[in-house]
Design a protein around this motif. Structure first.
Motif, PDB file in Angstrom:
ATOM      1  N   HIS A  16      26.706   1.425  12.726  1.00  0.00           N
ATOM      2  CA  HIS A  16      25.359   0.962  12.407  1.00  0.00           C
ATOM      3  C   HIS A  16      24.565   0.674  13.679  1.00  0.00           C
ATOM      4  O   HIS A  16      23.385   1.017  13.781  1.00  0.00           O
ATOM      5  N   THR A  19      23.508   3.950  15.295  1.00  0.00           N
ATOM      6  CA  THR A  19      22.598   4.832  14.553  1.00  0.00           C
ATOM      7  C   THR A  19      21.366   4.125  13.998  1.00  0.00           C
ATOM      8  O   THR A  19      20.566   4.753  13.318  1.00  0.00           O
ATOM      9  N   LYS A  20      21.195   2.840  14.301  1.00  0.00           N
ATOM     10  CA  LYS A  20      20.109   2.091  13.661  1.00  0.00           C
ATOM     11  C   LYS A  20      18.724   2.641  13.998  1.00  0.00           C
ATOM     12  O   LYS A  20      17.774   2.449  13.232  1.00  0.00           O
ATOM     13  N   SER A 131      25.069   4.912   8.072  1.00  0.00           N
ATOM     14  CA  SER A 131      25.014   5.590   9.376  1.00  0.00           C
ATOM     15  C   SER A 131      25.078   7.101   9.204  1.00  0.00           C
ATOM     16  O   SER A 131      24.299   7.840   9.814  1.00  0.00           O
TER      17      SER A 131
END
Length: 351
Positions: A16, A19-20, A131
């Motif tokens: 997370h 890839t946020k 993600s």
């Protein structure tokens, strides 16, 4: 918590963080989508859990209602999708990632490359915290990419925006409105497995083979994963309360794939590994009662009144809705109060 669970939690948090900022909505807000011939759409929800895939069905219905002639590809995980989306005829291709990618690395890579084979008019990431959903949305080729990010205006407008099945529908409508489509204020579609009449008719025989009478039937599911699973004492007390309150009803327990019962198999049981057969079985009962689980969402998708029991997860995100369904938070609702709610729902259904 097991070592495996700890590792998975660490992995999810790490992914997370990485890839946020990936896969944000990508389109020219000055564009007019009403002038685009939308023919091919990709929906990304690469999660293997039964409930999470069933929760896509409201968005899928919304997309089809908006673009009745479009072809839809689904990017998912696991083996449940072909059965879940069997009667969604707009679904053109189900691209599946294996549940254990390191054991099936070739198939895993093949799945990712499959979403590059076509140029999509619209690519939709269903859940912002996924993600792999964000990565796949970024990886796919598409004119318009909808990321699934929370939108403050919608949070303030819709009290049910937090619901994991409804939020993506509101997002989809919002993005289309930005691109020139008129506002859509219709109710969000329910979860729907689209059971065929023949499936329901066949399952009615299964119910009758068990009860062998003409009384209505209450369906219960006593199992759930981890902390969502109520203990034996809680369920035995609840089951006895149901028996006392509804002597004019049959009570059947639908069993999980693990073949476990939190009431010690005291009620007649039904067991199957076919999710459509289970859903059709539930559709032949008056009401379903069970903890937050994939089975609860399956009951909701069978369009049966569904009572979800919540003590850990947030009912605002996962509550069953429509068809006289209701979420009970058992941390602040007694068994007696729950029985009153169930009585009211049954009275409403058969009024």
């Amino acid at each position: 918590m097991s070592i495996k669970s700890n590792i998975n939690n660490v992995r999810r948090k790490l992914m997370h963080r990485l890839t946020k900022n990936i896969g944000r909505s990508n389109f020219d807000k000055t564009a007019n989508i009403t002038k685009v011939d939308v023919k091919r759409i990709l929906i990304c929800r690469p999660n293997p859990r039964l409930g999470n895939q069933l929760l896509i069905t409201p968005l899928l219905q919304e997309v089809i209602a908006t673009y009745p002639d479009c072809k839809i590809d689904l990017f998912v995980n696991g083996n449940a999708a072909p059965s879940i989306f069997k009667n969604y005829h707009n679904v053109n291709q189900i691209i599946r990632l294996p549940r254990k990618p390191f054991k099936e690395l070739h198939n895993y890579m093949k799945g990712w490359m499959a979403i590059k084979k076509h140029k999509y008019d619209i690519v939709i990431n269903v859940v912002k915290n996924s993600s792999s959903g964000r990565l796949s949305t970024q990886f796919a080729s598409g004119k318009f990419k909808f990321s699934g990010d929370n939108i403050d205006d919608l949070t303030n407008t819709f009290t049910d925006y937090k619901h994991i099945a409804k939020g993506p529908v509101y997002n989809f409508r919002h993005y289309l409105n930005l691109l020139g489509m008129p506002k859509n204020n219709n109710p969000v579609p329910p979860l729907n497995l689209k059971l065929a009449p023949s499936e329901i008719a066949e399952a009615s025989k299964l119910v009758q083979d068990i009860v062998k009478n003409n009384k209505k039937t209450i369906c219960i599911f006593t199992y759930a994963t981890r902390a969502k699973c109520y203990n034996l004492n809680w369920w035995e007390n609840f089951y006895q309360s149901l028996r006392d309150a509804f002597p004019e009803y049959n009570i059947i327990e639908v069993l999980p794939v693990e073949n476990l019962s939190q009431i010690g198999f005291k009620a007649p049981t039904f067991y199957s590994k076919d999710i459509r057969e289970i859903a059709a079985f539930i559709a032949n009962t008056a009401i379903f009662i069970g903890a937050d689980s994939g089975m609860m969402h399956l009951a909701s998708a069978s369009l049966t009144p569904t009572v979800g029991l919540f003590c850990v997860t947030d009912e605002r995100m996962y509550a069953p809705y429509e068809n006289n369904s209701f979420a009970i938070n058992t941390t602040n609702t007694s068994t007696a109060q729950s029985i009153e709610i169930i009585t009211a729902l049954l009275n409403k259904k058969f009024a």
